[in-house]
Every structure is written in structure tokens, then in C-alpha cells.
Design a protein around this motif. Sequence first.
Motif, PDB file in Angstrom:
ATOM      1  N   UNK A 154       0.864  -1.187   0.000  1.00  7.77           N
ATOM      2  CA  UNK A 154       0.000   0.000   0.000  1.00  7.77           C
ATOM      3  C   UNK A 154       0.893   1.227   0.000  1.00  7.77           C
ATOM      4  N   UNK A 155       0.596   2.187  -0.872  1.00  7.65           N
ATOM      5  CA  UNK A 155       1.470   3.355  -0.984  1.00  7.65           C
ATOM      6  C   UNK A 155       0.667   4.563  -1.453  1.00  7.65           C
ATOM      7  N   UNK A 156       1.157   5.737  -1.094  1.00  7.20           N
ATOM      8  CA  UNK A 156       0.517   6.994  -1.495  1.00  7.20           C
ATOM      9  C   UNK A 156       1.191   7.484  -2.768  1.00  7.20           C
ATOM     10  N   UNK A 157       0.392   7.796  -3.769  1.00  6.85           N
ATOM     11  CA  UNK A 157       0.939   8.137  -5.084  1.00  6.85           C
ATOM     12  C   UNK A 157       0.192   9.298  -5.700  1.00  6.85           C
ATOM     13  N   UNK A 158       0.954  10.166  -6.341  1.00  7.81           N
ATOM     14  CA  UNK A 158       0.343  11.170  -7.201  1.00  7.81           C
ATOM     15  C   UNK A 158       0.311  10.600  -8.611  1.00  7.81           C
ATOM     16  N   UNK A 159      -0.885  10.522  -9.190  1.00  4.07           N
ATOM     17  CA  UNK A 159      -0.974  10.119 -10.588  1.00  4.07           C
ATOM     18  C   UNK A 159      -1.823  11.130 -11.340  1.00  4.07           C
ATOM     19  N   UNK A 160      -1.240  11.601 -12.451  1.00  4.73           N
ATOM     20  CA  UNK A 160      -1.911  12.603 -13.267  1.00  4.73           C
ATOM     21  C   UNK A 160      -2.040  12.129 -14.702  1.00  4.73           C
ATOM     22  N   UNK A 161      -3.035  12.689 -15.421  1.00  6.30           N
ATOM     23  CA  UNK A 161      -3.344  12.234 -16.774  1.00  6.30           C
ATOM     24  C   UNK A 161      -3.673  13.440 -17.646  1.00  6.30           C
ATOM     25  N   UNK A 162      -2.942  13.557 -18.748  1.00  9.07           N
ATOM     26  CA  UNK A 162      -3.218  14.660 -19.672  1.00  9.07           C
ATOM     27  C   UNK A 162      -4.050  14.162 -20.849  1.00  9.07           C
ATOM     28  N   UNK A 163      -4.912  15.050 -21.339  1.00  6.79           N
ATOM     29  CA  UNK A 163      -5.790  14.766 -22.490  1.00  6.79           C
ATOM     30  C   UNK A 163      -5.581  15.893 -23.497  1.00  6.79           C
ATOM     31  N   UNK A 164      -5.126  15.520 -24.696  1.00  7.66           N
ATOM     32  CA  UNK A 164      -4.783  16.519 -25.706  1.00  7.66           C
ATOM     33  C   UNK A 164      -5.298  16.093 -27.073  1.00  7.66           C
ATOM     34  N   UNK A 165      -5.487  17.100 -27.945  1.00  3.76           N
ATOM     35  CA  UNK A 165      -6.053  16.814 -29.262  1.00  3.76           C
ATOM     36  C   UNK A 165      -5.048  16.128 -30.181  1.00  3.76           C
ATOM     37  N   UNK A 166      -3.755  16.441 -30.033  1.00  2.00           N
ATOM     38  CA  UNK A 166      -2.760  15.910 -30.958  1.00  2.00           C
ATOM     39  C   UNK A 166      -1.553  15.368 -30.205  1.00  2.00           C
TER      40      UNK A 166
END
Length: 445
Positions: A154-166
Motif C-alpha cells: 500500500x502506498x501513497x501516489x500522485x498520478x496525473x493524466x493529460x488529455x490533448x487533441x494531438x
Amino acid sequence: MRLSRYFLPVLKETPAEAQIVSHRYMLRAGMIKQASAGIYSWLPLGFKVLRKLENIVHEEQVRAGHIPMLMPTLQSADLWRESGRYDGYGEEMLRMQDRHGRDMLFSPTAEEMFTDVFRSHVKSYKDLPLTLYQIQWKFRDEIRPRFGVMRGREFLMKDGYNFDQSKEDALHAYNRHLVSYLRTYERMGLQAIPMRADSGPIGGDYTHEFLVLAETGESEVFYDSEITDLKFGDREIDFDSVEQCQAVLEEFTSRYARTDETHDEAVFNALPEERRRVARGIEVGQIFYFGTQYSEALGATVQTPDGTSVPVHMGSHGIGVSRLLGAIIEASHDDKGIIWPEGVTPFHCGIVNLKQGDEAADGACEALYGSLTALGLEPLYDDRNERAGGKFATMDLIGLPWRITVGPRGLKNGVVELTCRRTGESEELPPEQAVAKVAEIYAGI
């Protein structure tokens, strides 16, 4: 905080199960307690540092234009079946059923969940670019959890996700994350080297890992020594500027730095011999660009200006927040204990009273405590009826960067002793000057 009122269950002996420095010191300093294999309770001192790291990550993500939110730790298996990853992820995924027999899982990562949110609410290119992130607990059922928080389940994590047109826009998001991560790690007192890496089960054509050099690192790394001279410093970056982000990317990735998985011996050997370095590294973060892999599988599309519906280009970007605690200790300690960088220390300064009960010493400590607190700093005042050697040992173990020692002998001469934990150097100063110096040290942090 007065130590007599704080919960700090330090241990004199090193637990037998602790194999590496960070695990030993985190247990001995009363930062964590094992609840079960690879799962830990975060005690007050450890929790305090964890929150400091989390806050730095949040501040730098928001500075880069990314938007925080929070996903559930338990996810439906339906989304993972839709993406094709439910059966293929492996035994690290903890699977279960609820009372109605529905398949569930404890999130090991969150590409599916973020993509589902996006596809439910974003339909037009006008809403792009968009980067969403969270800091949340994850679970991966390691076959052999070890090394404390360095390889827990078990661990604390920052996860981010980008959404782009190209793809071009998504690669700018990739570069923007690399820049923001450099800032993040430097604020924590770390030099985290971006290294070209293998994408693993997440997939993707572009990926860099950020590794902190440490003897106990799980990865063998090969790098050009010139990269360790690079500092991000106080430079200001316009994160919307493709040119500025690209310039930083080239500066920090043009020199050779690879993990063993992507190492190219011929390219490495072409470096001057005196600049070739082979070491161990601890991974503390990774960034990916994986194109339309998840958006095509889950139907995350936007309408372009000509009315065409196209899948968005995506990337994911992670920082192991709880893992960072262990990495900082591995990179910053001595044989007495932890040495916290000023940016993440649980308390800014320790106050040690050498003669508890002495009127002058008690009064001087109270005055120091009040002055530091009034300046917005957090001192830890060791006001216990404990011998001086025990107080010094505790302060060295928990690793506060600065310590003010107060005793009757020094007070007769109008001075206290200010000691730097990292160098061990001390100087005698009038109490008000000691306070002013500590405040000056933290003024720019």
C-alpha cells in the motif's frame, strides 16, 4: 510542539526485519509501524513529513496548470475489462467481489477511471488541453514486499493524466510534467535524475523515470557525471510556453542517463571515461506518453473544428509520495540517524533543555519556543526530564536540521548553542540571534 506532549515512540534497538537504512530509521524514529506485510500505520512524525511532501507535490502541480481531484480506491472490474487490462495486469492487482457478487479491485493505477471521467464530460476540442491528477492510496500485491515504504503493498501516489487533441500537444504536456517534477524534487532537497526508461505494463512510446542515487537503489543506472551538476534553481517557467519547456527538457535529458533496462553500452562508452558513472538508483517518479491506447479502448473522443470525432492523446505521470520519504532518508543520513532537508523537515528546529527544572534554562527555552512559534516556525522542544545524552540521541535520530541547546553554563554568558545537523558545526549566539538565524534559513523555503 513540546516533546513531553507528543507521541514519538522511538526505539533504541533496530528491528530485525529492517534491512535498509530508511526502514531502520523510520521504525526507530517512531515514524511508522508495520500493520501487516508491506502495509504500515503512519505515526505522527512520519505522517507529518508525508503531508509536507504531499503539499509540495500539490503546489507544483497547480503551478503547472494541473487540476486536482480524487478517485475511489476501489474500482469496478468492468472498466478494466473494457480497456482489456483486467486479465492481463497480473497478480499484483488485488481482486475481490462485493456482497452482490460484482467483481471489484483495489486500484493499482487509475488510467481507466480518469479516462471514464473525461469521456463522460468532455466532447469538444475547445475543452483541451486538460490535465487532471490526484494524490491517493494505491495497492499492488507485491510477491515479496520489503524495505519498508520503499517496496510496500500500500502506498501513497500522485498520478496525473493529460488529455490533448494531438500528439504534439501531448508531448508538450510530457515536457511540462518533466519541468514540474524537477522543481518538485529540488524543493524536497533531492537531486532526481530523469532517465530514459522502459514503459512496463502501462505502455507508451516516451517515458522517463526520475531516480535518486543511493547505494540501496533497486536499479542499476548509467549516467554522464555532468548531469549531477545541473540545478533547476529559482528560474521561472511559463508552463504554457512550448519553447521554454522544451529548452529545460533538452538541458536535463541531452546527457546520457539510462536505467539498466534501456542502457546502450556503445553510446555510454563513447563518453569520456572520467565522466562515466555506474551507480544504484531509487525510482521516485515516472512520466509516460502513450498516445491513444486508452482513449481508443474506452471511447474518449473529442469533436475537432471540422466536426470529425477523434480519440484524444494521453499521458500519465506519477510520483511515489510515500516512497519519497524512504528515498530522502536513503540519500540523507549518517550513522546517528536521519538528516532532513529544510524543505521537508517535520519540525524546523529542535530545542534541547540541558537542565530541566532550572529556572533560567526553563525560562530561556520557553522564550525561544515562543519566539520561533511567533515567526510561523514549528520548533520541537525537548522538555523531558531526560539526561542530556538521551536528548541529543533523539534529536540526531529524528534528524531535525537545526538544534538550539540551552544550559545554565551558556546562559551565564548570555548565549545558547546553535548546531547544524548536517555538518555538526555549532556556534554560540545570544538567544535572539539564534532565533533570527533560524528564521533567515527558512525564509526562502
